[in-house]
Each structure stands twice: as C-alpha cells, then as structure tokens.
Motif scaffolding. Structure first.
Motif, PDB file in Angstrom:
ATOM      1  N   PHE A 193       0.877  -0.929  -0.333  1.00  0.00           N
ATOM      2  CA  PHE A 193      -0.343  -0.407   0.063  1.00  0.00           C
ATOM      3  C   PHE A 193       1.059   1.693  -0.275  1.00  0.00           C
ATOM      4  CE2 PHE A 193      -2.057   3.135   2.294  1.00  0.00           C
ATOM      5  CZ  PHE A 193      -3.229   3.264   1.467  1.00  0.00           C
ATOM      6  N   LEU A 233      -5.075  -2.034  -3.210  1.00  0.00           N
ATOM      7  CA  LEU A 233      -5.953  -0.931  -2.090  1.00  0.00           C
ATOM      8  C   LEU A 233      -4.431   0.786  -1.882  1.00  0.00           C
ATOM      9  CD1 LEU A 233      -5.371  -2.578   1.697  1.00  0.00           C
ATOM     10  CD2 LEU A 233      -7.318  -1.574  -0.098  1.00  0.00           C
ATOM     11  N   ASN A 234      -3.440   0.597  -2.611  1.00  0.00           N
ATOM     12  CA  ASN A 234      -2.622   1.308  -3.271  1.00  0.00           C
ATOM     13  C   ASN A 234      -3.749   1.964  -4.908  1.00  0.00           C
ATOM     14  OD1 ASN A 234       0.294   2.127  -5.185  1.00  0.00           O
ATOM     15  ND2 ASN A 234       0.366   2.796  -3.076  1.00  0.00           N
ATOM     16  N   GLN A 243      -6.831   4.013  -4.098  1.00  0.00           N
ATOM     17  CA  GLN A 243      -7.343   4.917  -3.200  1.00  0.00           C
ATOM     18  C   GLN A 243      -7.176   6.399  -3.400  1.00  0.00           C
ATOM     19  OE1 GLN A 243      -3.236   6.285  -1.265  1.00  0.00           O
ATOM     20  NE2 GLN A 243      -1.629   5.394  -2.950  1.00  0.00           N
ATOM     21  N   GLN A 244      -6.932   5.805  -4.580  1.00  0.00           N
ATOM     22  CA  GLN A 244      -8.006   7.819  -5.591  1.00  0.00           C
ATOM     23  C   GLN A 244      -8.686   7.093  -6.128  1.00  0.00           C
ATOM     24  OE1 GLN A 244      -6.458  10.343  -5.188  1.00  0.00           O
ATOM     25  NE2 GLN A 244      -3.880   9.381  -4.911  1.00  0.00           N
ATOM     26  N   TRP A 289     -15.584   3.673  -4.442  1.00  0.00           N
ATOM     27  CA  TRP A 289     -15.911   3.191  -3.778  1.00  0.00           C
ATOM     28  C   TRP A 289     -14.710   2.197  -3.284  1.00  0.00           C
ATOM     29  CZ3 TRP A 289     -18.882  -0.489  -1.761  1.00  0.00           C
ATOM     30  CH2 TRP A 289     -19.844  -0.538  -3.002  1.00  0.00           C
ATOM     31  N   VAL A 323     -11.169  -0.267  -3.730  1.00  0.00           N
ATOM     32  CA  VAL A 323     -10.735   0.182  -1.851  1.00  0.00           C
ATOM     33  C   VAL A 323     -11.775  -0.792  -0.920  1.00  0.00           C
ATOM     34  CG1 VAL A 323     -10.507   1.301  -0.324  1.00  0.00           C
ATOM     35  CG2 VAL A 323      -9.646   2.082  -2.367  1.00  0.00           C
TER      36      VAL A 323
END
Length: 252
Positions: free
Chosen positions: A194, A210-211, A214-215, A222, A225
C-alpha cells in the motif's frame, strides 16, 4: 475455507485473466455490468481481489514458514550450544524487536522492489524472533532435565538430543507460532505494498489493490478500495478465529 476456495478457483471458473484490460467497461459500479465493479482499466474488481487473496496468502504463508524455520533453528541452537552463542542470539532477538518491523521491512524491500522473494524475506527476517523465543522457552527446561544430563554423561550426542528430545517437543509450538504469524504477514505485505514499496502493479496483491484504488475514493468509485479492504479484514479475522477455536478445542 470459502476465501481459500475463491482465491484458488475464481480465475479458473471465470476463464478470464484478471489483468486483462477492457477500457469501455472502466469504473463500472457493482451490478449487472460487473459483479463487484471494475477498476479504471475495466478489470473486474472481484477477479483482482481473488488474485490478490492468492498472492497475499502465498507471500504470507511462505514468509511465516521461513520465519518459523529460522526462529526454530535459532532457538534450538541457543539452547543446545548455550554460553556466548545463547547470549548473542538473544541479543540479536532483542535488537530486531527494538526496530519497528515496518521500518525494517521498508529498508529490506526498497532495494528489490517488486520482488516476491524480497517481500517474503523482508517479512520473515522481521518476524522470526517470536518463534525463536517460543522454541527457546520450550527447549530450555528439556536441556536441564536430570535424565538428559545423565544421558549426556553416559555419552548422549548433541544431535541425538536434538533429534529425539528437542525436535518432538518444539514442533507443536513452532507450528502454532507459524500459524499465528500468517495474519501478521498478510497485514505486513498489504502495508508495504500500500505504501508503494512492496509488490509491483502487475502482481495485484491486496496491498497493491488498495494502493492503486485509493485515488478512486475521491471520484466516488468506493468499491475499488472497499472490496479488497473487506477481503483483507475477512481473511485475517477468519485465520484468527480459526486459530482461537483450535486452541480452545485443544484445552482439557
């Protein structure tokens, strides 16, 4: 069991490569167009999460096994050899434990970014100390047992002491220690990935998902993530509950 089945069989059952891009289907929300939605490249979030579970689980299990082997060898060596070797190994354990594991993991993987082997080594080299302490605590009373002292006087070799007395005694505890390390290793890998210093984007572990997702939260996507985050929490909780159940069942 369900999570393991999903991780192993989802790509096979679906017949699709989770990394295949399909830009016309980019960022679709969960629904008929995509079971759990798609990412900006049009890839299925469900298939990516299943692949992430498999990669993260493989890394975590390999790291836990390697950490347990290193810890068990260190613990047994400390007990059997004793003296300055025991003191040196225990000071090494203390030294590793005083350094934040995440910081040490970042230092270890930054030189081999994107390597599965480097990730496994980074996690194992920061978690072997727990098993080393457990094994040493179990083996130390056996070394000082009166019947083994007498056997040593009568000619019992060290290798026989290790093979016939120490190994059978430490194996159950080492196995428990290994199992307890798995959820820690899953989170460790996810955190490093991440932060962007773990696995490469073409290796979609849960941390990588997740990395990269995230944006998407700021654009309203949503699910990119939420789905891998839910999988990460679910797998660690499942392992923890399973281990607690095993320990409770093993009590008299």
């Amino acid at each position: 069991m369900l999570l393991t089945t999903v991780a192993l069989l989802a790509p096979v059952i679906s017949g699709f490569d989770p990394l295949t891009v399909d830009y016309p289907r980019a960022s679709l929300p969960p629904g008929p167009g995509g079971l759990l939605g798609t990412d900006p490249a049009g890839r299925s979030v469900a298939l990516l999460t299943a692949s992430g579970l498999r990669i993260s689980g493989t890394v975590a299990l390999a790291a836990a096994v390697l950490a347990s082997v290193v810890g068990a060898v260190a613990g047994v060596t400390a007990v059997v050899v004793g003296g300055w070797v025991d003191q040196l190994l225990m000071r090494m354990v203390d030294a590793v434990n005083t350094i934040p594991h995440l910081l040490l993991g970042i230092v270890l993987v930054v030189f081999f970014r994107g390597s599965l082997v480097a990730m496994v080594l980074a996690i194992a080299l920061t978690h072997w100390t727990q098993v080393a302490r457990i094994v040493r605590a179990v083996a130390l009373p056996l070394r000082d047992a009166e019947h083994l002292r007498i056997a040593a006087v009568l000619g019992l070799l060290r290798r026989d002491l290790v093979r016939w007395h120490l190994v059978p005694a430490i194996l159950p505890q080492a196995a428990i220690g290994c199992a307890l390390l798995v959820p820690h290793a899953v989170w460790h890998e996810a955190t490093l990935s991440f932060l962007g210093v773990g696995l490469a984007p073409h290796q979609p572990s849960l941390g990588v998902l997740l990395n990269t997702g995230q944006q998407a939260v700021f654009t309203g996507a949503w699910w990119q993530v939420a789905v891998p985050a839910l999988a990460l929490v679910s797998v660690t909780l499942a392992i923890t509950v399973l281990l607690r159940g095993r320990r409770t069942a093993g009590r008299p």
